[in-house]
Design an enzyme around this catalytic site. Structure first.
Site, PDB file in Angstrom:
ATOM      1  N   CYS A   6       0.833  -1.175  -0.091  1.00 43.25           N
ATOM      2  CA  CYS A   6      -0.020  -0.094   0.125  1.00 43.25           C
ATOM      3  C   CYS A   6       0.865   1.189   0.010  1.00 43.25           C
ATOM      4  CB  CYS A   6      -0.893  -0.034   1.135  1.00 43.25           C
ATOM      5  SG  CYS A   6      -1.829   1.566   1.508  1.00 43.25           S
ATOM      6  N   ASP A  32      -0.705  16.589  -1.092  1.00 43.73           N
ATOM      7  CA  ASP A  32      -1.124  15.869  -2.333  1.00 43.73           C
ATOM      8  C   ASP A  32       0.029  15.954  -3.320  1.00 43.73           C
ATOM      9  OD1 ASP A  32      -3.864  14.165  -3.588  1.00 43.73           O
ATOM     10  OD2 ASP A  32      -2.269  14.788  -4.929  1.00 43.73           O
ATOM     11  N   ASN A  89     -13.237  10.071  -1.371  1.00 45.35           N
ATOM     12  CA  ASN A  89     -13.619   9.135  -2.625  1.00 45.35           C
ATOM     13  C   ASN A  89     -13.851   7.834  -1.900  1.00 45.35           C
ATOM     14  OD1 ASN A  89     -13.798  11.338  -4.269  1.00 45.35           O
ATOM     15  ND2 ASN A  89     -11.519  11.119  -4.654  1.00 45.35           N
ATOM     16  N   GLY A  95     -14.379   6.988  -7.235  1.00 47.77           N
ATOM     17  CA  GLY A  95     -13.122   7.504  -7.923  1.00 47.77           C
ATOM     18  C   GLY A  95     -11.999   7.511  -6.943  1.00 47.77           C
ATOM     19  N   HIS A 100      -6.299   3.193   0.598  1.00 45.99           N
ATOM     20  CA  HIS A 100      -6.038   3.335   2.061  1.00 45.99           C
ATOM     21  C   HIS A 100      -6.644   4.751   2.297  1.00 45.99           C
ATOM     22  CE1 HIS A 100      -2.816   3.582   5.224  1.00 45.99           C
ATOM     23  NE2 HIS A 100      -3.710   4.595   5.790  1.00 45.99           N
ATOM     24  N   HIS A 102      -8.443   8.017   2.736  1.00 43.80           N
ATOM     25  CA  HIS A 102      -7.817   9.362   2.968  1.00 43.80           C
ATOM     26  C   HIS A 102      -8.682  10.446   2.749  1.00 43.80           C
ATOM     27  CE1 HIS A 102      -7.384   7.913  -1.078  1.00 43.80           C
ATOM     28  NE2 HIS A 102      -7.608   9.186  -1.510  1.00 43.80           N
ATOM     29  N   HIS A 104      -9.266  14.071   1.535  1.00 39.03           N
ATOM     30  CA  HIS A 104      -8.605  15.404   0.813  1.00 39.03           C
ATOM     31  C   HIS A 104      -8.867  16.576   1.541  1.00 39.03           C
ATOM     32  CE1 HIS A 104      -7.822  13.175  -2.925  1.00 39.03           C
ATOM     33  NE2 HIS A 104      -8.530  12.346  -2.548  1.00 39.03           N
TER      34      HIS A 104
HETATM   35  P1  AMP Z   1      -8.137   9.337  -4.566  1.00 40.76           P
HETATM   36  O1  AMP Z   1      -8.298   9.506  -5.949  1.00 40.76           O
HETATM   37  O2  AMP Z   1      -9.183   9.831  -3.772  1.00 40.76           O
HETATM   38  O3  AMP Z   1      -7.518   7.815  -4.221  1.00 40.76           O
HETATM   39  O4  AMP Z   1      -6.794  10.261  -4.227  1.00 40.76           O
HETATM   40  C1  AMP Z   1      -5.522   9.680  -4.381  1.00 40.76           C
HETATM   41  C2  AMP Z   1      -4.612  11.117  -4.152  1.00 40.76           C
HETATM   42  O5  AMP Z   1      -3.156  10.479  -3.779  1.00 40.76           O
HETATM   43  C3  AMP Z   1      -4.660  11.731  -5.500  1.00 40.76           C
HETATM   44  O6  AMP Z   1      -5.083  12.913  -5.444  1.00 40.76           O
HETATM   45  C4  AMP Z   1      -3.108  11.748  -5.670  1.00 40.76           C
HETATM   46  O7  AMP Z   1      -2.532  12.935  -6.162  1.00 40.76           O
HETATM   47  C5  AMP Z   1      -2.540  11.471  -4.505  1.00 40.76           C
HETATM   48  N1  AMP Z   1      -1.167  10.792  -4.408  1.00 40.76           N
HETATM   49  C6  AMP Z   1      -0.749   9.792  -5.334  1.00 40.76           C
HETATM   50  N2  AMP Z   1       0.609   9.485  -4.860  1.00 40.76           N
HETATM   51  C7  AMP Z   1       0.803  10.188  -4.089  1.00 40.76           C
HETATM   52  C8  AMP Z   1       2.133  10.522  -3.195  1.00 40.76           C
HETATM   53  N3  AMP Z   1       3.337   9.625  -3.430  1.00 40.76           N
HETATM   54  N4  AMP Z   1       2.316  11.639  -2.387  1.00 40.76           N
HETATM   55  C9  AMP Z   1       1.265  12.411  -2.345  1.00 40.76           C
HETATM   56  N5  AMP Z   1      -0.044  12.272  -2.726  1.00 40.76           N
HETATM   57  C10 AMP Z   1      -0.045  10.983  -3.783  1.00 40.76           C
HETATM   58 ZN    ZN Z   2      -2.340   1.351   3.665  1.00 43.78          ZN
END
Ligand code: AMP
Ligand code: ZN
Length: 117
Positions: A6, A32, A89, A95, A100, A102, A104
Site C-alpha cells: 500500500c 498531495d 472518495n 473515484g 487506503h 484518505h 482530501h
Molecule cells: P483518490 O483518487 O481519492 O484515491 O486520491 C488519491 C490521491 O493521492 C490523488 O489526489 C493523488 O494525487 C495522491 N497521491 C498519489 N500518490 C501520492 C504520493 N506519492 N504522495 C502524495 N500524494 C499522492
Molecule cells: Zn495502507
C-alpha cells in the site's frame, strides 16, 4: 491489497517521501503530489483502513480525530476562516485510486462545483 504494497502505508513507514504537514501517533497529513487547489493535503489514519466502506466499530474514534486534525491544520495554516472542503472518495465508482482511507483537504481559493458527478 496487502498492507506491504500500500502506497500510503509506505509513506507512513517513511519508505516513500512525502511533505508532511501534521503527524501524531495515529494520524498523518501530507501534501498531495498532484494538487487540485493551492492547498491540497491528504489526511490519513496511520493504521491501514481500505476505505470508508471498510470502517469497523473500533474505527469510529479515529474518524472523529481526523476531523479534529483537519480543524487544527486549517487553524495553523490560516485558512480556517476563509474556508475549505473535505472530500473522501470511496471505491471505484467514487473515484478512489489509492485504497487506503484518505481525506482530501482542499483550500486556498474559491472552489468550483459543489458536487462533482
Ligand atoms: P483518490 O483518487 O481519492 O484515491 O486520491 C488519491 C490521491 O493521492 C490523488 O489526489 C493523488 O494525487 C495522491 N497521491 C498519489 N500518490 C501520492 C504520493 N506519492 N504522495 C502524495 N500524494 C499522492
Ligand atoms: Zn495502507
Amino acid at each position: 491489497m496487502k498492507m506491504q504494497e500500500c502506497l500510503f502505508c509506505k509513506i507512513v513507514k517513511d519508505e516513500i517521501p512525502a511533505t508532511k504537514v501534521y503527524e501524531d501517533e495515529e494520524i498523518l497529513a501530507f501534501k498531495d503530489i498532484n494538487p487540485a487547489a493551492p492547498i491540497h493535503i491528504l489526511v490519513i489514519p496511520k493504521k491501514h483502513i481500505t476505505s470508508l466502506a471498510y470502517l469497523k466499530e473500533d474505527d469510529e474514534e479515529i474518524i472523529g480525530k481526523i476531523y479534529r486534525v483537519i480543524n487544527k491544520i486549517a487553524t495553523d495554516e490560516g485558512f480556517k476562516e476563509k474556508g475549505y472542503r473535505v472530500i473522501v472518495n470511496c471505491g471505484e465508482d467514487g473515484g478512489q485510486e489509492v485504497m487506503h482511507l484518505h481525506f482530501h483537504l482542499l483550500a486556498g481559493k474559491k472552489l468550483g462545483e459543489k458536487i462533482v458527478a
